[in-house]
Design a protein around this motif. Structure first.
Motif, short mmCIF file in Angstrom:
data_model
loop_
_atom_site.label_atom_id
_atom_site.label_comp_id
_atom_site.label_asym_id
_atom_site.label_seq_id
_atom_site.Cartn_x
_atom_site.Cartn_y
_atom_site.Cartn_z
N ASP A 1 0.83 -1.19 0.00
CA ASP A 1 0.00 0.00 0.00
C ASP A 1 0.88 1.25 0.00
OD1 ASP A 1 -2.80 1.24 0.41
OD2 ASP A 1 -1.60 2.15 2.00
N VAL A 2 0.74 2.07 -1.04
CA VAL A 2 1.62 3.22 -1.20
C VAL A 2 1.43 4.24 -0.09
CG1 VAL A 2 0.00 4.42 -2.74
CG2 VAL A 2 2.46 4.95 -2.83
N HIS A 3 0.21 4.42 0.39
CA HIS A 3 -0.05 5.40 1.45
C HIS A 3 0.60 4.95 2.77
CE1 HIS A 3 -2.74 7.59 -1.16
NE2 HIS A 3 -3.44 6.49 -1.39
N THR A 4 0.52 3.65 3.07
CA THR A 4 1.16 3.14 4.28
C THR A 4 2.67 3.27 4.18
OG1 THR A 4 -0.65 1.55 4.60
CG2 THR A 4 1.39 1.15 5.82
N ARG A 5 3.22 3.00 3.00
CA ARG A 5 4.66 3.14 2.82
C ARG A 5 5.10 4.58 3.03
NH1 ARG A 5 4.39 0.23 -1.94
NH2 ARG A 5 5.21 1.98 -3.15
N ARG A 6 4.32 5.51 2.51
CA ARG A 6 4.67 6.93 2.70
C ARG A 6 4.65 7.31 4.17
NH1 ARG A 6 0.86 9.39 -2.16
NH2 ARG A 6 2.27 8.87 -3.91
N PHE A 7 3.62 6.81 4.89
CA PHE A 7 3.53 7.09 6.32
C PHE A 7 4.72 6.51 7.06
CE2 PHE A 7 2.34 5.26 10.46
CZ PHE A 7 2.13 6.44 11.19
N LEU A 8 5.06 5.25 6.75
CA LEU A 8 6.18 4.59 7.41
C LEU A 8 7.49 5.32 7.12
CD1 LEU A 8 5.25 0.87 6.68
CD2 LEU A 8 5.28 1.95 8.93
N LYS A 9 7.71 5.65 5.85
CA LYS A 9 8.95 6.31 5.47
C LYS A 9 9.07 7.68 6.15
CE LYS A 9 11.71 7.68 1.45
NZ LYS A 9 11.79 7.71 -0.04
N ALA A 10 7.98 8.44 6.18
CA ALA A 10 8.01 9.76 6.81
C ALA A 10 8.22 9.64 8.32
CB ALA A 10 6.72 10.52 6.51
N SER A 11 7.50 8.71 8.96
CA SER A 11 7.61 8.55 10.41
C SER A 11 9.00 8.11 10.82
CB SER A 11 6.59 7.52 10.89
OG SER A 11 5.27 7.93 10.61
N LEU A 12 9.55 7.15 10.07
CA LEU A 12 10.88 6.65 10.40
C LEU A 12 11.95 7.69 10.09
CD1 LEU A 12 10.48 3.01 9.08
CD2 LEU A 12 10.53 3.75 11.46
#
Length: 241
Positions: free
Chosen positions: A14-25
């Motif tokens: 899921d691209v939205h989850t990946r974006r959230f994970l990448k930004a959070s990390l």
């Protein structure tokens, strides 16, 4: 290894989850790699050599449990699985297949960071082979097998110590009922969860100020138990069982 040195492989379609994970990390100083399917993630494990893996169980090309098993065959690096609330059985299966911890969607960046920190501490502990474990007022001498709470020795039985030592080995991350039962009582007792309820109850009465609202020995409902670390007990609000 510090958090900012660690490289996290995100296997999430899921691209939205990946974006959230990448930004959070990224905000917390972690470096990241991204894979949108299991096959790509497995290939990147060899080519990029990450320090941790975050794996979504709902991948389009491969079953998440299969990916977990293959990851574990290739490496002993920590695996944090992501699951939907309706995937509880898959979550348990992934942990039994070799995953180290899990997060149920939706989750916050603070909880994600705390879980990853706990996994990193496990790596450091296993490398240092420390003789003591401490969290809050709980101190365990792993050489003499003595347990102290607020400086006072607490006498626990051999089975209670065995349970506690397994949780210490995995401190900060969940250990499934099946894993605890198998390691303490043997494979023939993996379905005897009443053993765990009895002995965990006894341990809580000896180690916790308020056994009904434990500070250290936390229940992951339907999954297993977690020994909370003082600085990363994101689930410390959960009541015992």
């Amino acid at each position: 290894m510090s958090d900012t040195d660690a490289l996290v492989l995100l296997i999430e379609d899921d691209v939205h989850t990946r974006r959230f994970l990448k930004a959070s990390l990224g905000h917390r100083g972690w470096r990241t790699l991204e894979a949108d399917c299991g096959k790509t993630g497995l290939s990147m494990l060899n080519s990029e050599q990450p320090d941790l893996v975050i794996l979504d169980l709902g991948l389009p090309d491969m079953d998440g449990i299969t990916v977990t098993r293959r990851l574990r065959q290739l490496s002993d690096l920590p695996i944090l699985v992501l699951s939907a609330r309706s995937q509880e059985q898959n979550k348990i299966m992934a942990l039994d297949a070799g995953a180290d911890d899990y997060l149920t969607k939706p989750f916050g960046s603070g909880e994600l960071h705390a879980r990853l920190q706990a996994l990193m501490r496990r790596i450091v502990r296993s490398r240092s082979q420390q003789a003591f474990f401490e969290t809050g007022e709980l101190r365990v001498d792993l050489t003499s097998r003595k347990v102290y709470v607020a400086g006072h020795e607490v006498h626990i039985t051999p089975i209670e110590y065995r349970l506690l030592s397994i949780l210490i080995r995995h401190a900060g991350v969940v250990v499934t009922h099946r894993q605890l039962l198998q390691e303490v009582w043997g494979a023939e007792h993996i379905h005897d969860q009443h053993y765990l309820r009895i002995y965990m109850g006894q341990l809580r009465h000896k180690l916790e100020t308020n056994p009904a609202r434990p500070r250290y020995l936390l229940t992951e409902v339907g999954v297993g138990y977690r020994l909370a670390c003082e600085d990363a007990s994101a689930d410390a609000h959960k009541e015992g069982r």
